[in-house]
Each structure stands twice: as C-alpha cells, then as structure tokens.
Design an enzyme around this catalytic site. Sequence first.
Site, PDB file in Angstrom:
ATOM      1  N   GLU A  34     -33.079  74.673   2.650  1.00 11.21           N
ATOM      2  CA  GLU A  34     -31.783  74.275   2.089  1.00 11.21           C
ATOM      3  C   GLU A  34     -31.633  72.611   1.678  1.00 11.21           C
ATOM      4  O   GLU A  34     -31.984  71.995   2.482  1.00 11.21           O
ATOM      5  CB  GLU A  34     -30.388  74.739   2.864  1.00 11.21           C
ATOM      6  CG  GLU A  34     -29.059  74.214   2.354  1.00 11.21           C
ATOM      7  CD  GLU A  34     -28.753  74.631   0.918  1.00 11.21           C
ATOM      8  OE1 GLU A  34     -28.898  75.858   0.699  1.00 11.21           O
ATOM      9  OE2 GLU A  34     -28.532  73.517   0.306  1.00 11.21           O
ATOM     10  N   GLY A  40     -23.860  77.011   0.701  1.00 12.80           N
ATOM     11  CA  GLY A  40     -23.911  77.102  -0.682  1.00 12.80           C
ATOM     12  C   GLY A  40     -22.529  76.740  -1.420  1.00 12.80           C
ATOM     13  O   GLY A  40     -21.946  76.062  -0.854  1.00 12.80           O
ATOM     14  N   THR A  41     -22.656  77.276  -2.482  1.00  8.33           N
ATOM     15  CA  THR A  41     -21.529  76.898  -3.409  1.00  8.33           C
ATOM     16  C   THR A  41     -20.166  77.703  -2.997  1.00  8.33           C
ATOM     17  O   THR A  41     -19.120  76.967  -2.726  1.00  8.33           O
ATOM     18  CB  THR A  41     -21.526  77.854  -4.710  1.00  8.33           C
ATOM     19  OG1 THR A  41     -22.810  77.236  -5.490  1.00  8.33           O
ATOM     20  CG2 THR A  41     -20.586  77.143  -5.824  1.00  8.33           C
ATOM     21  N   HIS A 441       5.362 102.309   0.387  1.00  4.46           N
ATOM     22  CA  HIS A 441       6.487 101.936  -0.424  1.00  4.46           C
ATOM     23  C   HIS A 441       7.004 100.633   0.250  1.00  4.46           C
ATOM     24  O   HIS A 441       7.191 100.870   1.614  1.00  4.46           O
ATOM     25  CB  HIS A 441       7.651 102.522  -0.835  1.00  4.46           C
ATOM     26  CG  HIS A 441       8.925 101.910  -1.448  1.00  4.46           C
ATOM     27  ND1 HIS A 441       8.884 101.715  -2.662  1.00  4.46           N
ATOM     28  CD2 HIS A 441      10.176 101.796  -0.656  1.00  4.46           C
ATOM     29  CE1 HIS A 441      10.151 101.048  -2.878  1.00  4.46           C
ATOM     30  NE2 HIS A 441      10.629 101.206  -1.866  1.00  4.46           N
TER      31      HIS A 441
HETATM   32  C1  FAD Z   1     -14.828  76.509  -8.380  1.00  2.00           C
HETATM   33  C2  FAD Z   1     -15.808  77.997  -7.987  1.00  2.00           C
HETATM   34  C3  FAD Z   1     -14.985  78.954  -7.609  1.00  2.00           C
HETATM   35  C4  FAD Z   1     -15.355  80.119  -7.178  1.00  2.00           C
HETATM   36  N1  FAD Z   1     -14.610  81.176  -6.753  1.00  2.00           N
HETATM   37  C5  FAD Z   1     -15.147  82.392  -6.377  1.00  2.00           C
HETATM   38  C6  FAD Z   1     -14.331  83.435  -5.851  1.00  2.00           C
HETATM   39  O1  FAD Z   1     -13.122  83.044  -5.694  1.00  2.00           O
HETATM   40  N2  FAD Z   1     -14.698  84.556  -5.766  1.00  2.00           N
HETATM   41  C7  FAD Z   1     -16.411  84.706  -5.868  1.00  2.00           C
HETATM   42  O2  FAD Z   1     -16.710  85.919  -5.751  1.00  2.00           O
HETATM   43  N3  FAD Z   1     -17.040  83.688  -6.416  1.00  2.00           N
HETATM   44  C8  FAD Z   1     -16.546  82.815  -6.729  1.00  2.00           C
HETATM   45  N4  FAD Z   1     -17.444  81.692  -7.016  1.00  2.00           N
HETATM   46  C9  FAD Z   1     -18.789  82.017  -7.398  1.00  2.00           C
HETATM   47  C10 FAD Z   1     -19.573  82.002  -6.112  1.00  2.00           C
HETATM   48  O3  FAD Z   1     -19.416  80.496  -5.340  1.00  2.00           O
HETATM   49  C11 FAD Z   1     -20.972  82.165  -6.284  1.00  2.00           C
HETATM   50  O4  FAD Z   1     -21.159  83.156  -6.944  1.00  2.00           O
HETATM   51  C12 FAD Z   1     -21.485  82.229  -4.855  1.00  2.00           C
HETATM   52  O5  FAD Z   1     -21.720  81.283  -4.225  1.00  2.00           O
HETATM   53  C13 FAD Z   1     -23.016  83.010  -5.116  1.00  2.00           C
HETATM   54  O6  FAD Z   1     -24.196  82.053  -4.989  1.00  2.00           O
HETATM   55  P1  FAD Z   1     -25.467  82.181  -4.492  1.00  2.00           P
HETATM   56  O7  FAD Z   1     -25.544  83.259  -3.310  1.00  2.00           O
HETATM   57  O8  FAD Z   1     -26.231  82.799  -5.677  1.00  2.00           O
HETATM   58  O9  FAD Z   1     -25.513  80.810  -4.146  1.00  2.00           O
HETATM   59  P2  FAD Z   1     -25.125  79.465  -3.712  1.00  2.00           P
HETATM   60  O10 FAD Z   1     -23.831  79.770  -2.925  1.00  2.00           O
HETATM   61  O11 FAD Z   1     -24.789  78.862  -5.124  1.00  2.00           O
HETATM   62  O12 FAD Z   1     -26.145  78.695  -2.747  1.00  2.00           O
HETATM   63  C14 FAD Z   1     -27.147  78.340  -3.281  1.00  2.00           C
HETATM   64  C15 FAD Z   1     -27.897  77.082  -2.507  1.00  2.00           C
HETATM   65  O13 FAD Z   1     -29.121  77.013  -2.771  1.00  2.00           O
HETATM   66  C16 FAD Z   1     -29.511  75.530  -2.688  1.00  2.00           C
HETATM   67  N5  FAD Z   1     -30.592  75.253  -3.475  1.00  2.00           N
HETATM   68  C17 FAD Z   1     -30.748  75.058  -4.757  1.00  2.00           C
HETATM   69  N6  FAD Z   1     -32.048  74.795  -5.318  1.00  2.00           N
HETATM   70  C18 FAD Z   1     -32.728  74.446  -4.006  1.00  2.00           C
HETATM   71  C19 FAD Z   1     -34.278  74.387  -3.859  1.00  2.00           C
HETATM   72  N7  FAD Z   1     -34.926  74.063  -4.850  1.00  2.00           N
HETATM   73  N8  FAD Z   1     -34.459  74.245  -2.574  1.00  2.00           N
HETATM   74  C20 FAD Z   1     -33.557  74.330  -1.652  1.00  2.00           C
HETATM   75  N9  FAD Z   1     -32.162  74.617  -1.776  1.00  2.00           N
HETATM   76  C21 FAD Z   1     -31.832  74.855  -2.881  1.00  2.00           C
HETATM   77  C22 FAD Z   1     -28.213  74.925  -2.965  1.00  2.00           C
HETATM   78  O14 FAD Z   1     -27.998  73.524  -2.447  1.00  2.00           O
HETATM   79  C23 FAD Z   1     -27.119  76.051  -2.438  1.00  2.00           C
HETATM   80  O15 FAD Z   1     -26.847  75.782  -1.171  1.00  2.00           O
HETATM   81  C24 FAD Z   1     -16.936  80.322  -7.330  1.00  2.00           C
HETATM   82  C25 FAD Z   1     -17.638  79.258  -7.789  1.00  2.00           C
HETATM   83  C26 FAD Z   1     -17.203  77.949  -8.088  1.00  2.00           C
HETATM   84  C27 FAD Z   1     -17.852  77.051  -8.566  1.00  2.00           C
END
Ligand code: FAD
Length: 475
Positions: A34, A40-41, A441
């Site tokens: 990571e 992550g996000t 209800h």
């Molecule tokens: C503001 C906002 C609000 C959101 N609200 C919602 C919601 O309410 N409900 C919902 O279902 N979804 C929501 N989402 C979307 C949701 O956050 C993502 O779909 C979810 O996090 C799934 O992501 P993921 O598992 O693909 O990877 P992510 O959670 O994006 O994690 C990817 C990880 O990979 C790491 N990484 C990237 N490249 C490399 C590399 N080369 N080497 C090592 N590490 C790396 C990153 O640092 C990150 O930690 C929201 C997104 C945002 C931006």
Amino acid sequence: MGNSFEAIVVGAGQSGPFLAARMAERGQRVAVIEKRWLGGTCVNDGCIPTKTLVASARAAWVARNAARWGVTIGGPVVVDMAAVKARKDQIVAESRGNLATWLGGLPSLAVIEGAARFVDAHTLRVGDREVTGDRIFLNTGARPIVPQIPGLGDVPYLTSESIMNIDFLPPHLVVLGGSYIGLEFAQMYRRFGSAVTVIERADRLIPREDPEISEEMAAIFAGEAIDVVCGAEVTAIAGGPGDVRVTLSVGGQARTIAGSHLLVAIGRAPATAELGLAAAGVALDDRGYITTDDRLVTSVPHIWALGDINGKGGFTHTSWDDFQVVAANLLDAGNRRVSERIPIYGVYTDPPLGRCGMTATEARSSGRRVLIGKRAMSRVGRARERGETAGSMQILVDADTRQILGATILGIEGDEAIHSIVDTMYADVPYTVLERAVHAHPTVSELIPTVLGSLQPLEGTASPVRHPLGFVPSR
Ligand SMILES: Cc1cc2nc3c(=O)[nH]c(=O)nc-3n(C[C@H](O)[C@H](O)[C@H](O)COP(=O)(O)OP(=O)(O)OC[C@H]3O[C@@H](n4cnc5c(N)ncnc54)[C@H](O)[C@@H]3O)c2cc1C
C-alpha cells in the site's frame, strides 16, 4: 518473511485486504503493498469521511430548521468546522487503525509500504525492494479526474481528496460537476454555511438518472438556495487563494461565476498509471480500465483486478463483492461471476437517492414491455410525519416475466428502503411476492407493496395485455 510470496495484493482498498486475510488464514504467505493508507479511498477520503460530514451537515440543517418541528433553538446555530473535521478524522483513524491491527495480527501476512510497479509478470518493485508472487491481485482503485481547462493549473483547486483536509468554511464554494460526489459536497457545504454554486456540463444534474429524478434533485437543491448551472462548458478558470473565477459558455452565452474556493468533482479514473502494467502484459480497455473476465482474471492468468480499476463497479460494495467472487472461486471451489451482480447504490444527499437495477430510461431502451409504479414521497405517511416529503419512489416491472427490473427511491430512507426491492430481484421471484409482503407501519418501505399494486404501462414501451381489473402482466 523474505521477498517471495504465494500471493501479493497491490493496494489496500475494499477488496484486497480482505482477500489477503482469507489467503493468510489458509496459511499462505501473503504481502499487501500500500502506497498511502490502509483502507484506500472508502476509509480515508470516500464513503466514511463523506458520510461523517453529511451527518454533521444534517445536524446543522435540522438545528437551523428546528422551528419546523416546533423546537426553538435559543441562539444562533454555529458550525465549528474544526470540530466537524476533528470528528471526521477520528472516525477515519479508528477505521484505519482497526484494519491495521487486524492485518498486523495475521502471522503469514506482511504489509509493505510503498508504490508497487511491475518489473515482470511475477515481480513488483517497491522502492528498492523487489518482491515476487505466484499470484497477484490488483486493487489500486481510482483517483479524481482533473480536466485540462485553461488556467486550472494556476488556481488552488480542491478535489474530493484535498477537501478532506480543510477545517474552515469556504465563503463561496464553486463545485465543478453535478453528479454524485459533487452533489454530496455541494449540499454538505451549503448546510455548513457556504454559498454554493454547482456547474454541470450536461443539461441536468445527475445525468445518469432519469430526467424526472434530476428535476426532483434540482428542486431539493433550489429549496436550499444552492445555485445550479447546467448545460455549462467551462472555458477558463482564473484567480488565486480565496478568489476563483470560472468562465462558462451556457447556451452560447459567456458567463463568469466568482467564488472563494473551487472543488473539481467531475469523475474518477482508474489508478493504473503507476503500476507499469505493460511489463506484466496486463491489458487495458479503451477507457483505461483493466480488462478482466467474469471472474476478474486479467489478460494474464495469474493476475486478478478487483475494485474500481476493473470498471465493473465503482463502489465500495462492488469492490467488496469482487473480493467475495475471487475468494469463492479460488478458496472455496465456487463458481461466482461478477455479471450475477445487480447494480445498486446510494447517493447520500439529504434526502438520499437509493437505486437498483434499471432506470426507466434503460428499461425503455431494453425493448421490453415494462410496467411502472410511482408515488410521490408526499404520499408516504412517514415522510409527512417527518415533514420531509421531497422526492418519489418508482419501481419497474417486466410485464411478461413479472420480475422487478429496477427501482429508484429519492426520499427519506431511500438508501435503506431500496434493499427490499433488490433482495426480491436476487430472490428471482415475481414482484407479487413483494406486493403481498406486510411491511411495518409507519415506514417508507410500507409503501413499496402499494406502489407495486398500482402498476401502469411505462410510457414509451409496448403495452402489456389489458386485464379487466387494470393493467397486469400477461402471465
Ligand atoms: C468522495 C467519495 C465518496 C464516496 N462515497 C461512496 C459511497 O458512499 N458508497 C460507495 O459505495 N462508494 C463510495 N465511493 C467510492 C468508493 O470509495 C470506492 O469505490 C471504493 O473505495 C472502492 O475502491 P477500491 O477497492 O477499488 O480501491 P480504493 O479504496 O480506491 O483503494 C486503492 C488503494 O490502492 C492504493 N494504491 C494505488 N496505486 C498503488 C500502487 N501502485 N502501489 C500500492 N498501492 C497503490 C491506494 O493508495 C489506495 O489505498 C466514494 C468515493 C469518493 C471519492
């Protein structure tokens, strides 16, 4: 643990860590790489922090509007942005900490900090370390798109990531992008006390939804004095700290919107650039997502892609389900496929939007004979009792198969109520099962059977057989 692993997970998003843990629990040597923060996000700058902020914003809104419920607040309502941010930071830190503790306690799992890049199909470089894996699982997510607009690079703009760091109230927030993420931030900051202007290129907000839903959302925003400019092409951005000017072309007319801060929220792109995928031979589609089969195997048989990078979801629950699919197939001798998934999501405006399956627009273009049931939220008892009657619920049914095709609930508890509909879809039973279900209800969900009891042909689709008692499916 050395540098040789049976499995390497790149990116600690919403699927990778859980898959890594399942494999480690089987005794496999697993690495999770990571580059930023575990979780992550979703954990750090997505679902968890935004919904925490939405909760603070709603508290401010309820306090300001308390008189509607016969409650008097004996003084001005003040939003302490530093406290709002501190609360958000604490909840995020707890989630991240729990994940770190859990992963750290798994004996055959190593967490490696740094950005991973392929050297070859089995080898990744992280800083000056090279690690090899028999199997590699990519879960690197997506990142905010920053468009090429003249002047944007010269102004201090915010993204959905950097806005998480502010602990003050922008006097006037200009939000570029009127889709899901933009709308959540727009309403939240309006409720915190900012003036807010939303700029959307399409001719309506949340353009992926049905036009009537966009209209209802626009009415909700108008009711909170959020300015919305649709059909706007941004041609230039200028300004400096605390002063941003966005020049637009709207219907051929030039217009400038001045604000204090700019949030760019026009969408997200798969985070693949850093991975050096060419060195491993992993193919991308024409939108930049990693191509996979229905079991999430990439063009390289020992490499999988899960979560936002595969373009098959874009949500936390879809990324989590990707983990379930891969784990079932690899560890539990299952046969799960991503295409079995029914689309579902929430938009956490207030009231929220709950969606599953098809929109009416999609149902029309499917060529099916479609029935629709619809109710304004003003006819839902619970909404009236709460004094929050904005929005509507609609459910679509295939007139021939009697299966539910999709639903949209924009209204209080819409993000929860949608689940009885999607569960009926997963159960693969006719809509009449849900129509005859007794719901408690007074809830929003109690209207779902009633809505299903008043289906009518969806305008723009072929008519179903007319029954003496009304329109009913042909079987
Ligand atoms: C503001 C906002 C609000 C959101 N609200 C919602 C919601 O309410 N409900 C919902 O279902 N979804 C929501 N989402 C979307 C949701 O956050 C993502 O779909 C979810 O996090 C799934 O992501 P993921 O598992 O693909 O990877 P992510 O959670 O994006 O994690 C990817 C990880 O990979 C790491 N990484 C990237 N490249 C490399 C590399 N080369 N080497 C090592 N590490 C790396 C990153 O640092 C990150 O930690 C929201 C997104 C945002 C931006």
